[in-house]
Design a protein around this motif. Structure first.
Motif, PDB file in Angstrom:
ATOM      1  N   ARG A 136      93.405 100.277  23.551  1.00 43.13           N
ATOM      2  CA  ARG A 136      94.125  99.113  23.035  1.00 43.13           C
ATOM      3  C   ARG A 136      95.548  99.045  23.589  1.00 43.13           C
TER       4      ARG A 136
ATOM      5  N   ALA B  93      88.078  96.325  24.039  1.00 43.58           N
ATOM      6  CA  ALA B  93      89.077  97.254  23.519  1.00 43.58           C
ATOM      7  C   ALA B  93      88.772  97.545  22.055  1.00 43.58           C
TER       8      ALA B  93
ATOM      9  N   VAL C   8      89.365  98.516  18.209  1.00 44.49           N
ATOM     10  CA  VAL C   8      90.448  98.225  17.273  1.00 44.49           C
ATOM     11  C   VAL C   8      90.107  98.886  15.938  1.00 44.49           C
TER      12      VAL C   8
ATOM     13  N   VAL D 175      96.192  93.652  18.079  1.00 44.75           N
ATOM     14  CA  VAL D 175      96.007  93.722  19.526  1.00 44.75           C
ATOM     15  C   VAL D 175      97.125  92.884  20.143  1.00 44.75           C
TER      16      VAL D 175
ATOM     17  N   PHE E  22      96.852  89.161  16.574  1.00 46.01           N
ATOM     18  CA  PHE E  22      97.284  89.276  17.967  1.00 46.01           C
ATOM     19  C   PHE E  22      98.796  89.224  18.003  1.00 46.01           C
TER      20      PHE E  22
END
Lengths: 184, 193
Positions: free
Chosen positions: A33, A90, A92, A99, A124
């Protein structure tokens, strides 16, 4: 074709790439990440790879499979120049679902990331307008998480202002008109 | 359409009909019946189209199926000019206030047709985001099943609505309104006593 992309990425990011899967030419690259933003930016800006089109940003909840970390954010990239495709994933974790945003790389990821936030509760960081996009503002929880009851509904009490779906910055651009957009 | 009155003519000793020799082109009826006949034969639909049912609705009003044969071809996109709302498609929770607002803008008398399973019961969207039938929010007179219903199906629903209007039955809106008024009056009586 897939091998070329895999080699190029693993040469550039030896420490960021966790796993590379090549399923009949469909390349999936697992990235940590912390490095996902760098990898995405490289994918777009590298002169050889030229992944200029981010087709989709989505996420997966691996909870029923006991996945660790629980979520994965998925980017589907396509190159209009070379015709190549790549899928970047990725992981999480559940306790810190954040992210970095990719809106500074591809502007088109704006609504995709809002959809992921709405459905999975993954935030995000650095997104210009991080709020729900599909569900209404009285909705509680995130509907595509596997522990969300499929038919649990939330009544919309106050009508939704549909105009404020557009981010303030976008609205400014629209108001300023075409000349402003051209200089962008 | 059952417009002619079934009243027997007045007895001969009281003079019969006012006109001695009634021409064959004249018949008598009651005003109420006449009004219902006119209303049933000139429904102005408001399409609240949200999904594929709206596409089917388009073919119903187009020349092949030709809803004009039933006097309901004047499709209006303003609720203020229409009296039959056809909810064609899935209505999500986010849209609910829009549906309600549009319905409330319609003048009385007004009727609602729920076209297709999504509008009638949520259909296969037994999910977090879809209304499980628009009758959660607005009173529905006719439910047309199907996913989507065939044009014939919707036409049948409209004919059924016309028959209902022709019979002089109250719309579902009026029924609910009267029930509420009765309950209100009862409450006032209780408070008064």
């Amino acid at each position: 074709m897939a091998q070329f992309v895999a080699d190029r990425l693993s040469a550039e990011f030896p420490e960021a790439i966790q796993r590379i899967l090549d399923e009949r030419g469909d390349l999936t690259v697992w990235v940590s990440r912390e490095h996902v933003h760098d990898v995405l930016a490289f994918c777009k800006r590298d002169d050889v790879l030229r992944f200029d089109f981010c087709m989709d940003v989505t996420a997966v909840d691996y909870q029923p499979l006991g996945g660790e970390p629980r979520f994965a954010v998925v980017y589907h990239l396509y190159s209009l120049t070379t015709g190549r495709r790549v899928r970047i994933k990725a992981g999480v974790p559940d306790d810190d679902p954040v992210v970095p945003t990719a809106t500074d790389v591809w502007k088109a990821t704006d609504w995709f990331e809002r959809e992921v936030y709405d459905m999975f509760g993954i935030r995000f960081e650095g997104h210009p307008n991080m709020k729900r996009i599909l569900c209404h503002h009285d909705f509680q929880g995130h509907a595509l998480r596997k522990d969300y009851p499929a038919d649990l509904r939330w009544r919309l009490v106050r009508p939704d202002d549909l105009v404020n779906e557009i981010s303030p910055r976008e609205m400014e651009r629209i108001r300023a008109g075409a000349e402003h957009a051209l200089s962008d | 359409m059952g417009l002619k009155d079934d009243l027997a003519p007045p007895a001969a000793e009281s003079g019969g009909w006012p006109v001695e020799e009634t021409p064959k082109s004249v018949f008598t009826t009651r005003l109420e019946k006449m009004v219902n006949w006119a209303r049933a034969g000139s429904l102005w639909p408001l399409p609240f189209g949200t999904a594929c049912c709206a596409i089917e609705f388009m073919s119903v009003v187009s020349s092949h199926y030709d809803l004009a044969r039933f006097g309901a071809e004047v499709v209006r996109f303003s609720p203020r000019q229409s009296d039959m709302m056809i909810v064609a498609g899935t209505v999500v929770d986010k849209q609910a206030p829009i549906l309600k607002l549009i319905y409330e803008q319609m003048c009385e008398p007004k009727w609602v047709i729920s076209m297709g399973v999504c509008a009638s019961s949520g259909g296969f969207y037994r999910a977090y985001h879809v209304m499980q039938g628009i009758d959660e929010l607005v009173p529905v007179d006719i439910y047309v099943p199907g996913c989507p219903p065939t044009p014939e199906g919707l036409i049948y629903g409209i004919i059924k609505l016309q028959e209902k209007i022709q019979r002089g039955e109250p719309s579902r809106y009026q029924e609910i309104r009267d029930e509420r008024r009765a309950a209100e009056a009862e409450r006032h009586e209780l408070v008064g006593a």
